[in-house]
Design a protein around this motif. Structure first.
Motif, mmCIF file in Angstrom:
data_model
loop_
_atom_site.group_PDB
_atom_site.id
_atom_site.type_symbol
_atom_site.label_atom_id
_atom_site.label_comp_id
_atom_site.label_asym_id
_atom_site.label_seq_id
_atom_site.Cartn_x
_atom_site.Cartn_y
_atom_site.Cartn_z
ATOM 1 N N MET A 20 11.138 14.814 -5.269
ATOM 2 C CA MET A 20 10.078 13.803 -5.153
ATOM 3 C C MET A 20 10.493 12.710 -4.180
ATOM 4 O O MET A 20 9.700 12.274 -3.343
ATOM 5 C CB MET A 20 9.763 13.200 -6.525
ATOM 6 C CG MET A 20 8.960 14.097 -7.405
ATOM 7 S SD MET A 20 8.564 13.270 -8.951
ATOM 8 C CE MET A 20 9.567 14.206 -10.080
ATOM 9 N N ASN A 24 8.911 11.911 -0.253
ATOM 10 C CA ASN A 24 8.450 10.605 0.239
ATOM 11 C C ASN A 24 9.062 10.258 1.595
ATOM 12 O O ASN A 24 8.451 9.552 2.385
ATOM 13 C CB ASN A 24 8.775 9.501 -0.757
ATOM 14 C CG ASN A 24 7.733 9.387 -1.834
ATOM 15 O OD1 ASN A 24 6.676 10.000 -1.751
ATOM 16 N ND2 ASN A 24 8.032 8.621 -2.857
ATOM 17 N N GLU A 50 6.923 10.540 -11.298
ATOM 18 C CA GLU A 50 6.172 10.640 -10.048
ATOM 19 C C GLU A 50 5.147 9.512 -9.935
ATOM 20 O O GLU A 50 4.969 8.928 -8.860
ATOM 21 C CB GLU A 50 5.476 11.997 -9.956
ATOM 22 C CG GLU A 50 4.725 12.187 -8.655
ATOM 23 C CD GLU A 50 4.023 13.531 -8.578
ATOM 24 O OE1 GLU A 50 4.030 14.109 -7.490
ATOM 25 O OE2 GLU A 50 3.465 13.983 -9.589
ATOM 26 N N GLU A 51 4.489 9.170 -11.027
ATOM 27 C CA GLU A 51 3.523 8.071 -11.010
ATOM 28 C C GLU A 51 4.208 6.742 -10.703
ATOM 29 O O GLU A 51 3.702 5.948 -9.918
ATOM 30 C CB GLU A 51 2.779 7.983 -12.350
ATOM 31 C CG GLU A 51 1.779 9.088 -12.559
ATOM 32 C CD GLU A 51 0.706 9.119 -11.483
ATOM 33 O OE1 GLU A 51 0.158 8.050 -11.149
ATOM 34 O OE2 GLU A 51 0.426 10.213 -10.970
ATOM 35 N N LYS A 54 5.067 6.584 -7.062
ATOM 36 C CA LYS A 54 3.896 6.285 -6.233
ATOM 37 C C LYS A 54 3.591 4.787 -6.239
ATOM 38 O O LYS A 54 3.272 4.209 -5.196
ATOM 39 C CB LYS A 54 2.674 7.056 -6.734
ATOM 40 C CG LYS A 54 2.707 8.521 -6.414
ATOM 41 C CD LYS A 54 1.488 9.218 -6.988
ATOM 42 C CE LYS A 54 1.560 10.712 -6.764
ATOM 43 N NZ LYS A 54 0.435 11.424 -7.380
ATOM 44 N N ASP A 57 6.206 3.055 -4.115
ATOM 45 C CA ASP A 57 5.976 3.371 -2.705
ATOM 46 C C ASP A 57 4.802 2.571 -2.148
ATOM 47 O O ASP A 57 4.883 2.033 -1.043
ATOM 48 C CB ASP A 57 5.737 4.871 -2.548
ATOM 49 C CG ASP A 57 5.863 5.330 -1.112
ATOM 50 O OD1 ASP A 57 6.823 4.894 -0.443
ATOM 51 O OD2 ASP A 57 5.010 6.110 -0.667
ATOM 52 N N ASP A 58 3.712 2.470 -2.913
ATOM 53 C CA ASP A 58 2.560 1.679 -2.474
ATOM 54 C C ASP A 58 2.913 0.210 -2.291
ATOM 55 O O ASP A 58 2.524 -0.413 -1.300
ATOM 56 C CB ASP A 58 1.409 1.802 -3.475
ATOM 57 C CG ASP A 58 0.752 3.159 -3.450
ATOM 58 O OD1 ASP A 58 0.944 3.899 -2.469
ATOM 59 O OD2 ASP A 58 0.045 3.487 -4.423
ATOM 60 N N LYS A 61 5.091 -0.132 0.849
ATOM 61 C CA LYS A 61 4.313 0.062 2.078
ATOM 62 C C LYS A 61 3.449 -1.164 2.373
ATOM 63 O O LYS A 61 3.353 -1.592 3.523
ATOM 64 C CB LYS A 61 3.431 1.303 1.959
ATOM 65 C CG LYS A 61 4.182 2.583 2.164
ATOM 66 C CD LYS A 61 3.278 3.786 2.031
ATOM 67 C CE LYS A 61 4.072 5.062 2.189
ATOM 68 N NZ LYS A 61 3.249 6.256 1.962
#
Length: 90
Positions: A20, A24, A50-51, A54, A57-58, A61
């Protein structure tokens, strides 16, 4: 018993989390992608990881896209903690 066998046969959780993270950062092979998708179908813990990945990561970013302010301050950290705890229902 069957789930434990499938984890061993296809992909252990430690390898799934590594894939995972790798996904990314870069593209993973078709084989790795297939193994990961099978693992995620049977492992609720890795789906939860994984959630969370995410969400992180958001946040990163969005923070990096703000050119004028790339520093993370205390209110950002507290906001992240609050969202994280919300998702965990604590």
């Amino acid at each position: 018993m069957l789930r434990k066998f499938i984890h061993i046969l296809f992909l252990p959780c430690s390898k799934a989390t590594m894939l995972m993270e790798k996904r990314n950062a870069q593209l993973i092979s078709r084989k790795e992608d297939w193994q990961l998708s099978v693992h995620l179908k049977i492992c609720k813990w890795c789906r939860a990881y994984e959630e969370k990945l995410k969400i992180l990561d958001d946040i990163l970013k969005r923070k990096l896209s703000q050119k004028e302010n790339t520093e993370i301050n205390d209110s950002d950290i507290q906001g992240f903690k609050n969202k994280f705890l919300e998702k965990l229902d604590l």
